[in-house]
Design a protein around this motif. Structure first.
Motif, PDB file in Angstrom:
ATOM      1  N   ASN A  13      11.584  -4.154   4.688  1.00 50.54           N
ATOM      2  CA  ASN A  13      12.619  -4.890   3.961  1.00 50.54           C
ATOM      3  C   ASN A  13      12.906  -4.327   2.575  1.00 50.54           C
ATOM      4  OD1 ASN A  13      13.197  -7.135   5.753  1.00 50.54           O
ATOM      5  ND2 ASN A  13      11.056  -7.672   5.443  1.00 50.54           N
ATOM      6  N   ARG A  14      11.953  -3.574   2.027  1.00 47.62           N
ATOM      7  CA  ARG A  14      12.124  -3.091   0.658  1.00 47.62           C
ATOM      8  C   ARG A  14      12.976  -1.815   0.632  1.00 47.62           C
ATOM      9  NH1 ARG A  14       9.817  -0.059  -3.278  1.00 47.62           N
ATOM     10  NH2 ARG A  14       8.530   1.023  -1.752  1.00 47.62           N
ATOM     11  N   THR A  15      12.670  -0.867   1.509  1.00 47.88           N
ATOM     12  CA  THR A  15      13.394   0.408   1.492  1.00 47.88           C
ATOM     13  C   THR A  15      14.354   0.548   2.687  1.00 47.88           C
ATOM     14  OG1 THR A  15      11.658   1.566   2.720  1.00 47.88           O
ATOM     15  CG2 THR A  15      11.449   1.520   0.314  1.00 47.88           C
ATOM     16  N   TYR A  16      14.477  -0.498   3.463  1.00 46.61           N
ATOM     17  CA  TYR A  16      15.402  -0.494   4.610  1.00 46.61           C
ATOM     18  C   TYR A  16      15.082   0.625   5.611  1.00 46.61           C
ATOM     19  CZ  TYR A  16      18.043  -3.680   1.654  1.00 46.61           C
ATOM     20  OH  TYR A  16      18.410  -4.741   0.874  1.00 46.61           O
ATOM     21  N   THR A  17      13.793   0.892   5.769  1.00 46.33           N
ATOM     22  CA  THR A  17      13.344   1.960   6.662  1.00 46.33           C
ATOM     23  C   THR A  17      12.897   1.396   8.007  1.00 46.33           C
ATOM     24  OG1 THR A  17      12.517   3.184   4.747  1.00 46.33           O
ATOM     25  CG2 THR A  17      11.663   3.842   6.911  1.00 46.33           C
ATOM     26  N   TYR A  18      13.290   2.073   9.084  1.00 45.40           N
ATOM     27  CA  TYR A  18      12.781   1.726  10.409  1.00 45.40           C
ATOM     28  C   TYR A  18      11.641   2.653  10.804  1.00 45.40           C
ATOM     29  CZ  TYR A  18      16.599  -1.516  11.378  1.00 45.40           C
ATOM     30  OH  TYR A  18      17.455  -2.576  11.344  1.00 45.40           O
ATOM     31  N   THR A  19      10.616   2.041  11.357  1.00 45.00           N
ATOM     32  CA  THR A  19       9.455   2.736  11.911  1.00 45.00           C
ATOM     33  C   THR A  19       9.435   2.416  13.401  1.00 45.00           C
ATOM     34  OG1 THR A  19       8.256   2.509   9.831  1.00 45.00           O
ATOM     35  CG2 THR A  19       6.913   2.822  11.809  1.00 45.00           C
ATOM     36  N   TYR A  20       9.055   3.390  14.234  1.00 43.54           N
ATOM     37  CA  TYR A  20       9.094   3.174  15.679  1.00 43.54           C
ATOM     38  C   TYR A  20       7.746   3.461  16.312  1.00 43.54           C
ATOM     39  CZ  TYR A  20      14.085   3.298  14.738  1.00 43.54           C
ATOM     40  OH  TYR A  20      15.337   3.034  14.229  1.00 43.54           O
ATOM     41  N   LEU A  21       7.295   2.520  17.115  1.00 46.94           N
ATOM     42  CA  LEU A  21       6.061   2.684  17.880  1.00 46.94           C
ATOM     43  C   LEU A  21       6.434   2.911  19.345  1.00 46.94           C
ATOM     44  CD1 LEU A  21       2.919   2.456  17.953  1.00 46.94           C
ATOM     45  CD2 LEU A  21       3.231   0.008  18.393  1.00 46.94           C
ATOM     46  N   LEU A  22       5.955   4.016  19.914  1.00 43.24           N
ATOM     47  CA  LEU A  22       6.230   4.370  21.308  1.00 43.24           C
ATOM     48  C   LEU A  22       4.890   4.583  21.995  1.00 43.24           C
ATOM     49  CD1 LEU A  22       8.747   5.318  19.583  1.00 43.24           C
ATOM     50  CD2 LEU A  22       8.907   7.275  21.110  1.00 43.24           C
ATOM     51  N   ALA A  23       4.736   4.070  23.218  1.00 45.85           N
ATOM     52  CA  ALA A  23       3.448   4.242  23.880  1.00 45.85           C
ATOM     53  C   ALA A  23       3.578   4.250  25.391  1.00 45.85           C
ATOM     54  CB  ALA A  23       2.481   3.132  23.458  1.00 45.85           C
ATOM     55  N   ASP A  24       2.570   4.838  26.004  1.00 45.67           N
ATOM     56  CA  ASP A  24       2.400   4.802  27.448  1.00 45.67           C
ATOM     57  C   ASP A  24       1.331   3.739  27.749  1.00 45.67           C
ATOM     58  OD1 ASP A  24       1.564   5.103  30.038  1.00 45.67           O
ATOM     59  OD2 ASP A  24       1.490   7.289  29.992  1.00 45.67           O
ATOM     60  N   PRO A  25       1.710   2.621  28.385  1.00 43.29           N
ATOM     61  CA  PRO A  25       0.727   1.556  28.605  1.00 43.29           C
ATOM     62  C   PRO A  25      -0.406   1.937  29.553  1.00 43.29           C
ATOM     63  CG  PRO A  25       2.817   1.046  29.678  1.00 43.29           C
ATOM     64  CD  PRO A  25       3.037   2.290  28.891  1.00 43.29           C
ATOM     65  N   ASP A  26      -0.229   2.995  30.357  1.00 35.99           N
ATOM     66  CA  ASP A  26      -1.299   3.404  31.265  1.00 35.99           C
ATOM     67  C   ASP A  26      -2.422   4.109  30.505  1.00 35.99           C
ATOM     68  OD1 ASP A  26      -0.068   2.336  33.493  1.00 35.99           O
ATOM     69  OD2 ASP A  26       1.133   4.143  33.811  1.00 35.99           O
TER      70      ASP A  26
ATOM     71  N   LYS B 281      -2.475   4.322  27.177  1.00 39.42           N
ATOM     72  CA  LYS B 281      -2.542   3.686  25.848  1.00 39.42           C
ATOM     73  C   LYS B 281      -2.204   4.655  24.715  1.00 39.42           C
ATOM     74  CE  LYS B 281      -4.139  -0.115  27.718  1.00 39.42           C
ATOM     75  NZ  LYS B 281      -3.165  -1.182  27.995  1.00 39.42           N
ATOM     76  N   GLU B 282      -1.849   5.889  25.053  1.00 37.49           N
ATOM     77  CA  GLU B 282      -1.518   6.848  23.997  1.00 37.49           C
ATOM     78  C   GLU B 282      -0.183   6.489  23.344  1.00 37.49           C
ATOM     79  OE1 GLU B 282      -4.051  10.741  25.451  1.00 37.49           O
ATOM     80  OE2 GLU B 282      -1.916  10.655  25.908  1.00 37.49           O
ATOM     81  N   ALA B 283      -0.155   6.592  21.997  1.00 43.63           N
ATOM     82  CA  ALA B 283       1.012   6.144  21.234  1.00 43.63           C
ATOM     83  C   ALA B 283       1.358   7.125  20.125  1.00 43.63           C
ATOM     84  CB  ALA B 283       0.730   4.766  20.627  1.00 43.63           C
TER      85      ALA B 283
ATOM     86  N   LEU C 272      -2.220  -4.347  20.337  1.00 45.08           N
ATOM     87  CA  LEU C 272      -1.696  -3.863  21.621  1.00 45.08           C
ATOM     88  C   LEU C 272      -2.686  -2.953  22.349  1.00 45.08           C
ATOM     89  CD1 LEU C 272       1.970  -3.136  20.431  1.00 45.08           C
ATOM     90  CD2 LEU C 272       1.199  -5.070  21.804  1.00 45.08           C
ATOM     91  N   GLY C 273      -3.828  -2.716  21.732  1.00 47.03           N
ATOM     92  CA  GLY C 273      -4.858  -1.895  22.377  1.00 47.03           C
ATOM     93  C   GLY C 273      -4.483  -0.435  22.526  1.00 47.03           C
ATOM     94  N   LEU C 274      -3.706   0.082  21.590  1.00 46.43           N
ATOM     95  CA  LEU C 274      -3.204   1.462  21.707  1.00 46.43           C
ATOM     96  C   LEU C 274      -4.070   2.464  20.946  1.00 46.43           C
ATOM     97  CD1 LEU C 274       0.602   0.711  21.239  1.00 46.43           C
ATOM     98  CD2 LEU C 274      -0.649   1.068  23.390  1.00 46.43           C
TER      99      LEU C 274
ATOM    100  N   ILE D  31       7.649  20.274  22.048  1.00 50.32           N
ATOM    101  CA  ILE D  31       7.478  19.020  22.796  1.00 50.32           C
ATOM    102  C   ILE D  31       6.242  18.304  22.263  1.00 50.32           C
ATOM    103  CG2 ILE D  31       6.896  18.087  25.085  1.00 50.32           C
ATOM    104  CD1 ILE D  31       9.747  19.162  24.992  1.00 50.32           C
ATOM    105  N   ILE D  32       6.368  17.005  22.010  1.00 49.81           N
ATOM    106  CA  ILE D  32       5.230  16.176  21.605  1.00 49.81           C
ATOM    107  C   ILE D  32       4.893  15.260  22.773  1.00 49.81           C
ATOM    108  CG2 ILE D  32       4.440  14.369  20.015  1.00 49.81           C
ATOM    109  CD1 ILE D  32       6.541  15.498  17.996  1.00 49.81           C
ATOM    110  N   LYS D  33       3.650  15.343  23.272  1.00 49.20           N
ATOM    111  CA  LYS D  33       3.272  14.548  24.442  1.00 49.20           C
ATOM    112  C   LYS D  33       2.435  13.326  24.069  1.00 49.20           C
ATOM    113  CE  LYS D  33       3.433  18.443  27.539  1.00 49.20           C
ATOM    114  NZ  LYS D  33       3.159  18.964  28.851  1.00 49.20           N
ATOM    115  N   PHE D  34       2.682  12.215  24.715  1.00 53.98           N
ATOM    116  CA  PHE D  34       1.796  11.042  24.635  1.00 53.98           C
ATOM    117  C   PHE D  34       1.779  10.410  26.019  1.00 53.98           C
ATOM    118  CE2 PHE D  34       5.198   7.752  24.244  1.00 53.98           C
ATOM    119  CZ  PHE D  34       6.275   8.573  23.921  1.00 53.98           C
TER     120      PHE D  34
END
Ligand SMILES: [Fe+2]
Ligand SMILES: [Fe+2]
Lengths: 239, 239
Positions: free
Chosen positions: B21-34, B36-38, B58-60, B108-111
């Motif tokens: 809310n302060r700097t109006y920045t979005y952060t994104y969390l992406l993960a593979d639930p199998d 758990k890599e994120a 979330l146990g990631l 390529i970045i893998k997770f």
């Protein structure tokens, strides 16, 4: 197990979450891309221009401006929307608030091939309603359930016991993978799931007596905009 | 046609958008639930506690803290994340900035079972990178493309012509239904699509010469936090 969720592009439905940086309110746009019929949940009066511009960009036809409840912290945009979009109707549950349509528990709101189920979830206010989009595993919980929190119960007919029963009976009883979208978040989080709140909500994962004590002990400040917001929201935000 | 998108619960992948809310920045969390890599894209140093708490809930297992570029408006959380999460590595493109891994165009970045394609999208800064999640029709555009806008080009190696070519060549050339997630939004919008920005972006829908003139005429104020942010971000936010 069910702690998984996501966002994927989809030609079958349209969904957009919008945020008010000033009052930390989330507004939700839902639409059927085939018929273009749309609904907007909890619009904020100051941002009606942004919302109508997006609706126009996307070529949508807004059927309803829907309120989850009589907000105490911001003024609803549903009256202003009605002025700008001919045919758009305002919806609320609370019978003493002015609106085109007063919904009750069990009612269905249709837009295109989709529908929302109205579930009464009182406790924050008497008229609080959660709108469930079963087709998309989503629920819009208003202030009944917030991410890792819940609405206050110390004014506006608030009752901790009633809120506890609403959340457990009508929201956390949905399938664990349901996405829960609140009316507010103050920490920058956008969405949660039934599974997460069942286990991680620091208030609602407790038993009823513990919950009531937690709520009694909050001692929150009187909401800043309540004197302006409550009377305005009884008449769709437009005097 | 393709102006449709949405968010659905999905056991196959996990996705969460987070906001500062302060700097109006979005952060994104992406993960593979199998597995758990994120991965976490563009964390903000002040909100690392919130982000690590969510990752734990979330146990990631967080593999990478990824930067889209050397931010001028906030300090990255990737250094702080590394301190708290053993094994987590920081990623950036800019070769003069400190990081565990320096990626280049085409890397390529893998997770888990997923991967992000790194696309060089310079113009706001030289090292700006867009990360494309082809499997999920999503791209994380940093400051190259914002919703109905774009990053400024008047400092930090900015170049309007380069930015225009990056956005058209690497982002708006994706399929029209791709969801575009920016590093910032100042109007409470959370996501857009290729189709929308192609037609509705008031800067980038113009031709190159018009775009350069629009950018030249912006005359933006000097960014408030640049003196703090730039040196800090050259060393992952941690001195
Ligand atoms: Fe409320
Ligand atoms: Fe930037």
């Amino acid at each position: 197990l069910y702690r998984t969720y996501g966002a994927v592009p989809n030609k079958e439905f349209m969904f957009r979450q919008l945020f008010d940086n000033r009052t930390y309110t989330y507004t939700y746009l839902l639409a059927d891309p085939d018929t273009k019929e749309a609904v907007l949940i909890d619009p904020v009066i100051e941002l009606v221009e942004r919302d109508t511009s997006l609706i126009k960009d996307l070529g949508l036809k807004l059927l309803y401006g829907i309120n989850t409840h009589v907000h105490a912290d911001h003024v609803t945009g549903t009256g202003e929307l009605k002025k700008r979009i001919p045919g758009c109707k305002s919806i609320i549950s609370e019978p003493t608030a002015k609106a085109d349509i007063h919904i009750s528990h069990g009612d269905i709101i249709k837009f295109g091939k989709y529908q929302l189920e109205c579930r009464a979830t009182p406790g924050h206010t008497n008229g609080c309603t959660t709108y469930v989009w079963h087709d998309k595993n989503m629920a819009f919980t208003g202030d009944a359930l917030l991410i890792r929190g819940c609405g206050r119960t110390d004014f506006q007919q608030g009752c901790s016991k009633t809120l506890y029963e609403s959340v457990h009976g009508q929201i956390l009883s949905l399938p664990e993978n349901f996405l829960l979208y609140p009316a507010h978040d103050y920490t920058g989080q956008t969405v949660t799931t039934v599974a997460e709140e069942k286990t991680q909500n620091p208030r609602l994962s407790k038993d009823l007596n513990q919950f009531i004590k937690i709520m009694d002990d909050l001692k929150l400040p009187y909401p800043k905009e309540i004197e302006r917001a409550l009377p305005a929201n009884m008449v769709c935000g437009v005097f």
